[in-house]
Scaffold this motif. Structure first.
Motif, PDB file in Angstrom:
ATOM      1  N   HIS A 126      71.017  48.758  73.322  1.00  0.00           N
ATOM      2  CA  HIS A 126      70.259  49.250  73.821  1.00  0.00           C
ATOM      3  C   HIS A 126      71.056  50.830  72.810  1.00  0.00           C
ATOM      4  CE1 HIS A 126      66.939  47.668  76.742  1.00  0.00           C
ATOM      5  NE2 HIS A 126      67.256  46.693  75.569  1.00  0.00           N
ATOM      6  N   ALA A 127      72.455  50.956  72.920  1.00  0.00           N
ATOM      7  CA  ALA A 127      72.975  51.509  73.435  1.00  0.00           C
ATOM      8  C   ALA A 127      73.122  51.911  71.285  1.00  0.00           C
ATOM      9  CB  ALA A 127      74.346  51.948  73.211  1.00  0.00           C
ATOM     10  N   ALA A 128      73.450  50.423  70.670  1.00  0.00           N
ATOM     11  CA  ALA A 128      73.547  51.273  68.686  1.00  0.00           C
ATOM     12  C   ALA A 128      72.001  50.622  68.632  1.00  0.00           C
ATOM     13  CB  ALA A 128      74.034  49.210  68.969  1.00  0.00           C
ATOM     14  N   VAL A 129      70.622  50.677  69.079  1.00  0.00           N
ATOM     15  CA  VAL A 129      69.762  50.686  68.209  1.00  0.00           C
ATOM     16  C   VAL A 129      69.035  52.429  68.679  1.00  0.00           C
ATOM     17  CG1 VAL A 129      67.108  50.429  68.728  1.00  0.00           C
ATOM     18  CG2 VAL A 129      69.012  48.355  68.444  1.00  0.00           C
ATOM     19  N   ARG A 130      69.894  52.749  70.044  1.00  0.00           N
ATOM     20  CA  ARG A 130      69.715  54.117  69.950  1.00  0.00           C
ATOM     21  C   ARG A 130      70.230  55.241  68.896  1.00  0.00           C
ATOM     22  NH1 ARG A 130      71.543  54.778  75.289  1.00  0.00           N
ATOM     23  NH2 ARG A 130      73.402  55.341  74.156  1.00  0.00           N
ATOM     24  N   ASP A 131      71.240  54.915  68.873  1.00  0.00           N
ATOM     25  CA  ASP A 131      72.522  55.525  67.343  1.00  0.00           C
ATOM     26  C   ASP A 131      72.131  55.336  66.291  1.00  0.00           C
ATOM     27  OD1 ASP A 131      73.190  56.274  69.913  1.00  0.00           O
ATOM     28  OD2 ASP A 131      74.992  55.379  70.673  1.00  0.00           O
ATOM     29  N   GLY A 132      71.462  55.155  65.916  1.00  0.00           N
ATOM     30  CA  GLY A 132      70.962  54.211  64.854  1.00  0.00           C
ATOM     31  C   GLY A 132      71.522  52.878  64.484  1.00  0.00           C
ATOM     32  N   ARG A 133      71.302  52.229  63.074  1.00  0.00           N
ATOM     33  CA  ARG A 133      72.238  51.389  63.265  1.00  0.00           C
ATOM     34  C   ARG A 133      73.680  50.573  64.005  1.00  0.00           C
ATOM     35  NH1 ARG A 133      70.602  50.828  56.821  1.00  0.00           N
ATOM     36  NH2 ARG A 133      68.530  51.261  56.974  1.00  0.00           N
ATOM     37  N   LEU A 138      77.383  39.868  82.389  1.00  0.00           N
ATOM     38  CA  LEU A 138      77.173  39.570  80.593  1.00  0.00           C
ATOM     39  C   LEU A 138      75.947  40.002  79.996  1.00  0.00           C
ATOM     40  CD1 LEU A 138      79.099  36.268  80.544  1.00  0.00           C
ATOM     41  CD2 LEU A 138      79.834  38.608  79.899  1.00  0.00           C
ATOM     42  N   ILE A 139      74.821  39.680  80.351  1.00  0.00           N
ATOM     43  CA  ILE A 139      73.328  39.713  79.768  1.00  0.00           C
ATOM     44  C   ILE A 139      73.252  41.519  79.870  1.00  0.00           C
ATOM     45  CG2 ILE A 139      70.968  39.093  80.092  1.00  0.00           C
ATOM     46  CD1 ILE A 139      71.337  36.299  80.589  1.00  0.00           C
ATOM     47  N   HIS A 140      73.551  41.364  80.737  1.00  0.00           N
ATOM     48  CA  HIS A 140      73.386  43.323  81.237  1.00  0.00           C
ATOM     49  C   HIS A 140      73.777  43.929  79.916  1.00  0.00           C
ATOM     50  CE1 HIS A 140      71.889  47.111  83.584  1.00  0.00           C
ATOM     51  NE2 HIS A 140      73.460  47.266  83.295  1.00  0.00           N
ATOM     52  N   THR A 141      75.570  43.367  80.059  1.00  0.00           N
ATOM     53  CA  THR A 141      76.324  44.370  79.608  1.00  0.00           C
ATOM     54  C   THR A 141      75.937  44.666  78.116  1.00  0.00           C
ATOM     55  OG1 THR A 141      77.655  43.923  80.756  1.00  0.00           O
ATOM     56  CG2 THR A 141      78.486  44.744  78.615  1.00  0.00           C
TER      57      THR A 141
END
Length: 141
Positions: free
Chosen positions: A123-130, A114-117
Motif C-alpha cells: 500500500h505504501a509503495a502504491v501510494r507513493d508511486g511505482r 507477515l501478510i499484514h507487513t
C-alpha cells in the motif's frame, strides 16, 4: 528391501501402549480384561455354571454363589483398571492436542503478521508511486 514404517496413531496413545507393554502386571490385566469382555468368556461361564449346578452342587448353590461373587469383585477391578487407562490416555491426548494447537496458533500469528507487513508495504509503495522494482509496468529482471 522393505522400509520400516513408523507406527501410526495418536502419539499419546502410542506412548501409553508402549508403557503398558513394558509392565508385566499391566499386560496381564489387559489380557484378562480383553478376555472378560469377549463372547468366549460368556459362553465359557454359561457352560461352567450349568455343569456346576447339575453335577457338583445341589440347591441353593452356596459355593457357586461365593465363586461368582468373588469373580465379580475381580472383574470390576479390571474394569476400573481399564477406565484408569482410558483416563490417562485422554489426559495425555488433551495435553498433546493443546500443545499442537498452541504451536499452530503461533505459526498462524506469524503468517498473519507477515501478510499484514507485506500489505502495508505494498500500500505504501502504491501510494507513493511505482514500487521499487517496477519500471514501465513491468518487473525488473
Amino acid at each position: 528391501m522393505g522400509t520400516k514404517r513408523a507406527p501410526s496413531g495418536h502419539p499419546a496413545r502410542l506412548a501409553v501402549e508402549r508403557e503398558r507393554a513394558e509392565d508385566l502386571q499391566l499386560r496381564v490385566a489387559d489380557g484378562i480384561t480383553r478376555f472378560a469382555g469377549s463372547m468366549a468368556f460368556v459362553y465359557l461361564h454359561a457352560a461352567l455354571f450349568a455343569v456346576w449346578m447339575v453335577f457338583f452342587e445341589k440347591s441353593p448353590w452356596q459355593t457357586l454363589t461365593l465363586i461368582v461373587s468373588l469373580e465379580a469383585i475381580f472383574l470390576s477391578t479390571f474394569v476400573m483398571i481399564g477406565q484408569n487407562r482410558q483416563a490417562e490416555f485422554a489426559r495425555r491426548k488433551a495435553d498433546h492436542d493443546y500443545e499442537a494447537q498452541e504451536l499452530e496458533l503461533h505459526h498462524n500469528t506469524e503468517v498473519t503478521e507477515l501478510i499484514h507487513t507485506l500489505t502495508r508495504e505494498i500500500h505504501a509503495a502504491v501510494r507513493d508511486g511505482r514500487p521499487d522494482g517496477w519500471r514501465d509496468g513491468r518487473v525488473r529482471g
